[in-house]
Scaffold this active site. Structure first.
Site, short mmCIF file in Angstrom:
data_model
loop_
_atom_site.label_atom_id
_atom_site.label_comp_id
_atom_site.label_asym_id
_atom_site.label_seq_id
_atom_site.Cartn_x
_atom_site.Cartn_y
_atom_site.Cartn_z
N LYS A 1 0.83 -1.21 0.00
CA LYS A 1 0.00 0.00 0.00
C LYS A 1 0.86 1.26 0.00
CE LYS A 1 -1.86 -0.62 4.12
NZ LYS A 1 -1.22 -1.82 4.64
N ARG B 1 11.81 -6.70 3.54
CA ARG B 1 11.67 -5.25 3.33
C ARG B 1 12.79 -4.50 4.04
NH1 ARG B 1 5.98 -2.31 4.42
NH2 ARG B 1 6.29 -2.77 6.62
N ARG C 1 -7.85 1.63 10.68
CA ARG C 1 -7.50 0.22 10.94
C ARG C 1 -8.50 -0.43 11.89
NH1 ARG C 1 -1.57 0.83 9.82
NH2 ARG C 1 -0.56 -1.19 9.94
N ARG D 1 12.86 -2.42 9.69
CA ARG D 1 12.01 -1.91 10.76
C ARG D 1 11.91 -2.97 11.84
NH1 ARG D 1 6.54 0.08 7.88
NH2 ARG D 1 5.71 -0.98 9.71
N ARG E 1 1.33 -9.02 13.81
CA ARG E 1 0.69 -7.94 13.04
C ARG E 1 -0.40 -8.50 12.12
NH1 ARG E 1 5.49 -5.16 10.19
NH2 ARG E 1 3.99 -3.65 9.41
P1 AMP Z 1 2.37 0.58 9.20
O1 AMP Z 1 3.60 1.31 8.80
O2 AMP Z 1 1.13 1.15 8.57
O3 AMP Z 1 2.48 -0.91 8.99
O4 AMP Z 1 2.19 0.82 10.78
C1 AMP Z 1 3.16 0.39 11.70
C2 AMP Z 1 2.56 0.27 13.09
O5 AMP Z 1 2.06 1.56 13.50
C3 AMP Z 1 1.37 -0.65 13.21
O6 AMP Z 1 1.75 -2.01 13.39
C4 AMP Z 1 0.65 -0.08 14.44
O7 AMP Z 1 1.33 -0.44 15.64
C5 AMP Z 1 0.86 1.41 14.25
N1 AMP Z 1 -0.24 2.01 13.45
C6 AMP Z 1 -0.16 2.56 12.20
N2 AMP Z 1 -1.35 3.01 11.78
C7 AMP Z 1 -2.22 2.72 12.78
C8 AMP Z 1 -3.63 2.90 12.95
N3 AMP Z 1 -4.39 3.46 11.99
N4 AMP Z 1 -4.19 2.48 14.12
C9 AMP Z 1 -3.45 1.93 15.09
N5 AMP Z 1 -2.13 1.70 15.00
C10 AMP Z 1 -1.51 2.09 13.85
#
Ligand code: AMP
Length: 214
Positions: A13, A127, A88, A160, A171
């Site tokens: 995404k 990644r 989310r 990461r 996750r």
């Molecule tokens: P991402 O980079 O989108 O995979 O986000 C990394 C981490 O940030 C996730 O595993 C969550 O811990 C937190 N996170 C990101 N976006 C959200 C969201 N909309 N709601 C809650 N936690 C989030």
């Protein structure tokens, strides 16, 4: 053009959102990027969020909703935006529609990126993310020209902490439990568009562009 990019972690995404953002001149709002910036700058919000992120759990709704509220109201978002990784949860989705309705706006489309679970695990574990800019690579599928160095800005590439194998599984479990209900939520509102997210970045890009509003 107001879009949401929905899908499991690792579906691509973020990469596609960067491309659409550049092509259409509308900002990408990634709650993951905003939270990581808070962690890097050691803000109070970042320190609170880090413990959840390191476990692969979701950060509490009120924290991420605050981040999105701040961004969506800026003039930069006047022509639209791409939300990457938000909403989310159902309460986040309800808040978003209330927020937009309050401004007389609504979402145009929710693009649902679909790929098999094994491919998600491969993508996440290989990644590599730039420590300085939003660029993302993959050791096998999108390798940088020079090992561990970002092609865009020369920054160091890192894995990461939540892309490690132990965290990836949790996750995905969190995604199934808390985020996948949004698929039906947006289907019921006739906003959902399914997109095959497997294969090359270019192939997905082509399919995605064909599905966006013209
Ligand atoms: P991402 O980079 O989108 O995979 O986000 C990394 C981490 O940030 C996730 O595993 C969550 O811990 C937190 N996170 C990101 N976006 C959200 C969201 N909309 N709601 C809650 N936690 C989030």
């Amino acid at each position: 053009m107001r879009l949401v990019f929905l899908g499991a972690p690792g579906v691509g995404k973020g990469t596609q959102a960067e491309m659409v953002s550049a092509q259409f001149g509308i900002p990408k709002i990634s709650t993951g990027d905003l939270l990581r910036a808070g962690v890097a700058q050691q803000t109070a919000l970042g320190l609170e969020a880090k413990q959840f992120m390191d476990r692969g759990d979701l950060v509490p709704d009120k924290v991420v909703i605050g981040l999105v509220e701040e961004k969506v109201g800026t003039p930069e978002c006047g022509q639209g935006f791409i939300l990457d990784g938000f909403p989310r949860t159902v309460p986040q989705a309800d808040t978003l529609s209330g927020l937009l309705a309050g401004k007389g706006l609504s979402l145009d489309r929710v693009m649902h990126f679909v790929i098999p679970r094994e491919e998600v695990i491969n993508r996440l574990s290989g990644r590599r993310s730039c420590s300085k800019c939003p660029a993302v690579f993959h050791v096998e599928f999108v390798p940088p020209k020079q090992e561990d160095i970002c092609d865009e800005c020369g920054g160091a590439l890192i894995q990461r902490s939540d892309d490690r194998k132990e965290t990836v599984e949790s996750r995905l479990t969190v995604y199934e439990a808390q985020t996948s209900p949004l698929i039906d939520y947006y289907r019921d509102k006739s906003l959902l568009v399914e997109l095959d997210g497997s294969g090359s970045v270019e192939g997905v890009q082509e399919r995605l562009l064909a599905l966006l509003p013209s």
